[in-house]
Write a protein that holds these residues in place. Structure first.
Motif, PDB file in Angstrom:
ATOM      1  N   ALA A 142       0.828  -1.216   0.000  1.00 16.49           N
ATOM      2  CA  ALA A 142       0.000   0.000   0.000  1.00 16.49           C
ATOM      3  C   ALA A 142       0.857   1.258   0.000  1.00 16.49           C
ATOM      4  CB  ALA A 142      -0.937   0.004   1.206  1.00 16.49           C
ATOM      5  N   GLY A 143       2.064   1.155   0.541  1.00 20.31           N
ATOM      6  CA  GLY A 143       2.986   2.288   0.521  1.00 20.31           C
ATOM      7  C   GLY A 143       2.452   3.504   1.253  1.00 20.31           C
ATOM      8  N   GLU A 144       2.579   4.668   0.611  1.00 21.14           N
ATOM      9  CA  GLU A 144       2.218   5.933   1.245  1.00 21.14           C
ATOM     10  C   GLU A 144       0.716   6.086   1.470  1.00 21.14           C
ATOM     11  OE1 GLU A 144       4.509   8.475   2.295  1.00 21.14           O
ATOM     12  OE2 GLU A 144       5.772   6.709   2.045  1.00 21.14           O
ATOM     13  N   SER A 145      -0.095   5.234   0.858  1.00 28.05           N
ATOM     14  CA  SER A 145      -1.541   5.340   1.039  1.00 28.05           C
ATOM     15  C   SER A 145      -2.015   4.667   2.326  1.00 28.05           C
ATOM     16  CB  SER A 145      -2.279   4.725  -0.157  1.00 28.05           C
ATOM     17  OG  SER A 145      -2.081   3.317  -0.202  1.00 28.05           O
ATOM     18  N   PHE A 146      -1.151   3.884   2.968  1.00 26.24           N
ATOM     19  CA  PHE A 146      -1.561   3.184   4.183  1.00 26.24           C
ATOM     20  C   PHE A 146      -1.877   4.189   5.284  1.00 26.24           C
ATOM     21  CE2 PHE A 146      -0.493   1.131   8.295  1.00 26.24           C
ATOM     22  CZ  PHE A 146      -1.489   0.164   8.273  1.00 26.24           C
ATOM     23  N   GLY A 147      -3.049   4.016   5.894  1.00 24.17           N
ATOM     24  CA  GLY A 147      -3.494   4.925   6.943  1.00 24.17           C
ATOM     25  C   GLY A 147      -4.480   5.956   6.442  1.00 24.17           C
ATOM     26  N   GLN A 148      -4.502   6.186   5.118  1.00 25.86           N
ATOM     27  CA  GLN A 148      -5.496   7.077   4.525  1.00 25.86           C
ATOM     28  C   GLN A 148      -6.695   6.219   4.150  1.00 25.86           C
ATOM     29  OE1 GLN A 148      -5.604  10.499   4.105  1.00 25.86           O
ATOM     30  NE2 GLN A 148      -7.706  10.026   3.528  1.00 25.86           N
ATOM     31  N   LEU A 149      -7.800   6.391   4.858  1.00 30.73           N
ATOM     32  CA  LEU A 149      -8.963   5.528   4.649  1.00 30.73           C
ATOM     33  C   LEU A 149      -9.724   5.953   3.403  1.00 30.73           C
ATOM     34  CD1 LEU A 149     -10.234   5.101   8.321  1.00 30.73           C
ATOM     35  CD2 LEU A 149      -8.368   3.947   7.123  1.00 30.73           C
ATOM     36  N   PRO A 150     -10.467   5.033   2.796  1.00 30.67           N
ATOM     37  CA  PRO A 150     -11.213   5.368   1.574  1.00 30.67           C
ATOM     38  C   PRO A 150     -12.187   6.520   1.806  1.00 30.67           C
ATOM     39  CG  PRO A 150     -11.199   2.996   1.969  1.00 30.67           C
ATOM     40  CD  PRO A 150     -10.638   3.628   3.192  1.00 30.67           C
ATOM     41  N   ALA A 151     -12.392   7.313   0.765  1.00 28.47           N
ATOM     42  CA  ALA A 151     -13.315   8.452   0.863  1.00 28.47           C
ATOM     43  C   ALA A 151     -14.717   7.949   1.174  1.00 28.47           C
ATOM     44  CB  ALA A 151     -13.309   9.234  -0.440  1.00 28.47           C
ATOM     45  N   LYS A 152     -15.350   8.611   2.130  1.00 28.42           N
ATOM     46  CA  LYS A 152     -16.718   8.244   2.519  1.00 28.42           C
ATOM     47  C   LYS A 152     -17.714   9.047   1.691  1.00 28.42           C
ATOM     48  CE  LYS A 152     -15.673   6.852   7.276  1.00 28.42           C
ATOM     49  NZ  LYS A 152     -14.234   6.602   7.046  1.00 28.42           N
ATOM     50  N   ASP A 153     -18.753   8.366   1.248  1.00 27.11           N
ATOM     51  CA  ASP A 153     -19.809   9.031   0.487  1.00 27.11           C
ATOM     52  C   ASP A 153     -20.755   9.687   1.484  1.00 27.11           C
ATOM     53  OD1 ASP A 153     -21.536   9.914  -1.416  1.00 27.11           O
ATOM     54  OD2 ASP A 153     -22.490   7.968  -1.766  1.00 27.11           O
ATOM     55  N   ALA A 154     -20.377  10.874   1.930  1.00 22.56           N
ATOM     56  CA  ALA A 154     -21.147  11.556   2.983  1.00 22.56           C
ATOM     57  C   ALA A 154     -21.111  13.053   2.729  1.00 22.56           C
ATOM     58  CB  ALA A 154     -20.544  11.251   4.354  1.00 22.56           C
ATOM     59  N   PRO A 155     -22.154  13.771   3.180  1.00 18.23           N
ATOM     60  CA  PRO A 155     -22.125  15.238   3.058  1.00 18.23           C
ATOM     61  C   PRO A 155     -20.973  15.818   3.873  1.00 18.23           C
ATOM     62  CG  PRO A 155     -24.339  14.447   3.591  1.00 18.23           C
ATOM     63  CD  PRO A 155     -23.402  13.294   3.763  1.00 18.23           C
ATOM     64  N   LYS A 156     -20.599  17.013   3.538  1.00 16.02           N
ATOM     65  CA  LYS A 156     -19.415  17.636   4.139  1.00 16.02           C
ATOM     66  C   LYS A 156     -19.635  17.992   5.605  1.00 16.02           C
ATOM     67  CE  LYS A 156     -16.784  20.014   1.404  1.00 16.02           C
ATOM     68  NZ  LYS A 156     -16.215  21.058   0.524  1.00 16.02           N
ATOM     69  N   ILE A 157     -18.561  17.859   6.379  1.00 16.28           N
ATOM     70  CA  ILE A 157     -18.525  18.285   7.777  1.00 16.28           C
ATOM     71  C   ILE A 157     -17.836  19.641   7.835  1.00 16.28           C
ATOM     72  CG2 ILE A 157     -17.614  17.748  10.078  1.00 16.28           C
ATOM     73  CD1 ILE A 157     -17.463  14.801   9.170  1.00 16.28           C
ATOM     74  N   GLN A 158     -18.354  20.535   8.671  1.00 20.51           N
ATOM     75  CA  GLN A 158     -17.664  21.797   8.884  1.00 20.51           C
ATOM     76  C   GLN A 158     -17.092  21.842  10.289  1.00 20.51           C
ATOM     77  OE1 GLN A 158     -19.064  25.327  10.484  1.00 20.51           O
ATOM     78  NE2 GLN A 158     -18.772  26.536   8.643  1.00 20.51           N
ATOM     79  N   VAL A 159     -15.835  22.232  10.401  1.00 25.60           N
ATOM     80  CA  VAL A 159     -15.201  22.409  11.705  1.00 25.60           C
ATOM     81  C   VAL A 159     -14.822  23.878  11.829  1.00 25.60           C
ATOM     82  CG1 VAL A 159     -13.345  21.715  13.257  1.00 25.60           C
ATOM     83  CG2 VAL A 159     -14.281  20.059  11.622  1.00 25.60           C
ATOM     84  N   GLU A 160     -15.403  24.536  12.820  1.00 23.27           N
ATOM     85  CA  GLU A 160     -15.103  25.951  13.080  1.00 23.27           C
ATOM     86  C   GLU A 160     -14.339  26.039  14.389  1.00 23.27           C
ATOM     87  OE1 GLU A 160     -16.383  29.636  15.256  1.00 23.27           O
ATOM     88  OE2 GLU A 160     -18.159  28.480  14.643  1.00 23.27           O
ATOM     89  N   ASN A 163      -7.522  17.410  10.059  1.00 24.69           N
ATOM     90  CA  ASN A 163      -6.606  16.445   9.425  1.00 24.69           C
ATOM     91  C   ASN A 163      -7.048  15.010   9.674  1.00 24.69           C
ATOM     92  OD1 ASN A 163      -4.991  18.611   8.675  1.00 24.69           O
ATOM     93  ND2 ASN A 163      -3.579  18.376  10.390  1.00 24.69           N
ATOM     94  N   LEU A 164      -7.476  14.740  10.896  1.00 25.41           N
ATOM     95  CA  LEU A 164      -7.897  13.393  11.289  1.00 25.41           C
ATOM     96  C   LEU A 164      -9.141  12.961  10.520  1.00 25.41           C
ATOM     97  CD1 LEU A 164      -7.843  10.897  13.131  1.00 25.41           C
ATOM     98  CD2 LEU A 164      -8.946  12.277  14.906  1.00 25.41           C
ATOM     99  N   LEU A 165     -10.133  13.829  10.445  1.00 23.83           N
ATOM    100  CA  LEU A 165     -11.362  13.501   9.722  1.00 23.83           C
ATOM    101  C   LEU A 165     -11.070  13.256   8.245  1.00 23.83           C
ATOM    102  CD1 LEU A 165     -13.770  16.068  11.424  1.00 23.83           C
ATOM    103  CD2 LEU A 165     -13.917  13.584  11.611  1.00 23.83           C
ATOM    104  N   ARG A 166     -10.173  14.053   7.692  1.00 28.72           N
ATOM    105  CA  ARG A 166      -9.811  13.858   6.284  1.00 28.72           C
ATOM    106  C   ARG A 166      -9.080  12.534   6.094  1.00 28.72           C
ATOM    107  NH1 ARG A 166      -8.138  20.191   5.275  1.00 28.72           N
ATOM    108  NH2 ARG A 166     -10.249  20.893   4.719  1.00 28.72           N
ATOM    109  N   ALA A 167      -8.188  12.183   7.042  1.00 24.10           N
ATOM    110  CA  ALA A 167      -7.492  10.899   6.957  1.00 24.10           C
ATOM    111  C   ALA A 167      -8.465   9.736   7.045  1.00 24.10           C
ATOM    112  CB  ALA A 167      -6.449  10.797   8.069  1.00 24.10           C
ATOM    113  N   ALA A 168      -9.566   9.936   7.769  1.00 25.19           N
ATOM    114  CA  ALA A 168     -10.582   8.892   7.910  1.00 25.19           C
ATOM    115  C   ALA A 168     -11.552   8.864   6.735  1.00 25.19           C
ATOM    116  CB  ALA A 168     -11.351   9.085   9.218  1.00 25.19           C
TER     117      ALA A 168
END
Length: 551
Positions: free
Chosen positions: A107-125, A151-156
């Motif tokens: 998997a190389g550099e992609s390991f730890g980056q989880l597949p994109a979730k088909d979900a509406p966007k989250i906002q963090v303020e 960063n964590l939510l994006r990695a997930a």
């Protein structure tokens, strides 16, 4: 499907088979939780499922465990053992671990980056400090936490947008103008009474001095109202630019900067009108009140004062209404603990507007206490005011500041040891982790010098030492750790994971040579340190901490 997924599926199927055999009654199965036992003799994984399902199946947990053990199958499973009151311990076949690790290596550099979730966007303020002065260490903790959470939510795999709400309207901006004006006049030799609610920091004096350096006494004989307006605009631009500069130095950027000024007056009026039209605002003593008690608040709240001026709540209602209208699925705000009482009224207003208040999550940030030499540091040496984020970065560095801010959960008070944060030793957790990465980079340089090359399929089964096995198992936990940390909004879990991973690497490094051993073993160990380096970089990247190659 990874090994934990396979094992969970096998346990679930065993329970269903036992029900079909008439051994267990029908019932809703509890969640299957698998843990890595603290001691190797208890297997590779363990579960307390038999104890959790005792009420459902109305049997002794050990009896449940025995029935499940008979039915759990898999070509990856060596054997199952029942322990204590009904724990199930699972021992995997040797090749399972290596097959899994080979996939991680591929998997190389992609390991730890989880597949994109088909979900509406989250906002963090987050942060959203008034642009009236420098950020202090409390803002710094919120900045570290918010950016790491994004960063964590994006990695997930979640789609996320980060936002800074600029409080650039209202009394704080008037106070900023009056404060700069008072210092301006003082510097030009005039006697003035400093505003009661003014800002006393050295930065205000510096702003006034810069105006004089550039324009001299150009504004001295101007009408005060006109001068205040000019000074407010000048100071606002300067303070916001300085704030953005400090945040950028702290590895914090935002997708959107939202100005409160854009809400006045139209958006505020529109939100208030909706609440009036649906009967959730009433007039009393000339003011407009939100019926927030109807939605769980302890009292109703003034939205428009009797003089027609909106309250802070009015702007916050319009702002959060705007967020919902932008279509975010989840709204996450990081606020200071002193805003605890404000949460209910904002949620009440959203429900009154017809929005789902459950979509809004407010994470409350507890205080930071700085210590130097065992003594509490209350004030900045430079200004006599609160210690600024910029001063903290100057003293301990960005990496140490961010990691120390992220070591504890947001809802717990943080005691920040400045002396420890500056130490270049293994006592300092961020140094300890970064040193692991630097050590690995040194190994890479040695490998290059000796022509040791990592092939596509190294003989991983040669990794049999306990320190090697422990390191592999820890690496394999990483994607699940990212998923859990994201689900719990808990970047501190990644801080802890990166430290534990570094500890296992240092143990391996001290026990197992890489250079000067049999070539196939050297290659297998090089594969192990290659993946370890990636996971350290990835986890530190989530935290916004660098992974140096030399130390």
């Amino acid at each position: 499907m990874d090994i934990k997924d396979k094992l969970s599926a096998a346990i679930e199927q065993a329970a269903k088979d036992a029900i079909a055999d008439g051994v267990f009654p029908e019932g809703e199965l509890p969640k299957i939780v698998l843990e890595v036992p603290p001691q190797k003799e208890f297997g590779d994984f363990a579960t307390n499922f038999a104890m959790q399902s005792a009420r459902v199946f109305r049997k002794n947990p050990r009896q449940i465990a025995e029935e499940l053990a008979k039915r759990i199958e898999g070509d990856w499973l060596d054997h199952t053992q029942i322990a204590g009151p009904g724990f199930l311990n699972f021992y995997l076949k040797g090749n399972v671990l290596y097959d899994s690790f080979q996939k991680i290596l591929a998997a190389g550099e992609s390991f730890g980056q989880l597949p994109a979730k088909d979900a509406p966007k989250i906002q963090v303020e987050y942060v959203s400090a008034n642009p009236t002065g420098p950020l202090h260490v409390g803002h710094g903790r919120g900045a570290a936490a918010g950016s790491a959470l994004v960063n964590l939510l994006r990695a997930a795999g979640y789609p996320v947008e980060s936002e800074y709400y600029i409080n650039d309207a209202g009394n704080q901006m008037n106070n900023l103008a009056r404060s700069v004006n008072a210092r301006y006049l003082e510097l030009l030799g005039r006697e003035v009474e400093f505003p009661e609610d003014g800002y006393h920091g050295q930065d205000i004096v510096d702003t006034a001095q810069r105006i004089i350096d550039k324009e001299g006494d150009k504004y001295l004989n101007m009408e005060e109202d006109e001068r205040l307006k000019i000074f407010q605009d000048l100071a606002y631009v300067e303070k916001l630019a300085a704030l953005k500069e400090d945040l950028a130095a702290f590895q914090v950027t935002f997708d959107k900067w939202f100005s409160e000024r854009t809400l006045h007056p139209e958006a505020v009026k529109a939100a208030v009108k909706i609440l009036q039209d649906n009967g959730n605002i009433y007039e009393q003593d000339g003011a407009l009140w939100l019926k927030s008690t109807a939605y769980g608040d302890d009292k109703d709240r003034v939205v428009i004062r009797d003089n027609g001026v909106p309250t802070y709540l009015a702007a916050d209602i319009a702002y959060h209404h705007n967020k919902y209208e932008r279509g975010f699925d989840r709204l996450i705000n990081i606020w200071g603990a002193d805003h605890h009482g404000y949460v209910c009224r904002v949620k009440a207003a959203m429900e009154a507007l017809g929005h789902d208040p459950k979509k809004l999550t407010v994470l409350l940030l507890q205080m930071v206490a700085l210590y130097r030499g065992g003594e509490l540091v209350k004030m900045s040496k430079r200004t006599g005011q609160s210690v600024t984020l910029n001063e903290l970065m100057e003293e301990v560095g960005t990496d140490a500041a961010r990691y120390f801010f992220l070591m504890r959960s947001l809802d717990s008070q943080l005691d920040f040891d400045l002396d420890l944060a500056k130490k270049k030793s293994n006592d300092n957790p961020v140094y300890y982790i970064q040193y692991a990465h630097a050590r690995i980079c040194s190994i890479f340089r040695q490998a290059e010098e000796t022509k040791l090359v990592l092939g596509e399929k190294p003989e991983l089964s040669l990794l049999t030492d306990s320190s090697e096995i422990d390191l592999i198992k820890k690496i394999e936990e990483y994607p699940e750790e990212v998923e859990k940390a994201a689900a719990d909004y808990a970047p501190q879990r990644i801080a802890r994971y990166s430290y534990d991973l570094a500890a296992l690497f240092h143990s391996f490094y001290n026990k197992c040579r890489i250079m000067g051993v049999e070539p196939q073993l050297a290659e297998a160990r090089l594969a192990l340190v290659t993946v370890t380096a990636h996971v350290i970089r990835h986890s530190l990247g989530i935290l916004g901490v660098s992974a140096p190659e030399h130390m």
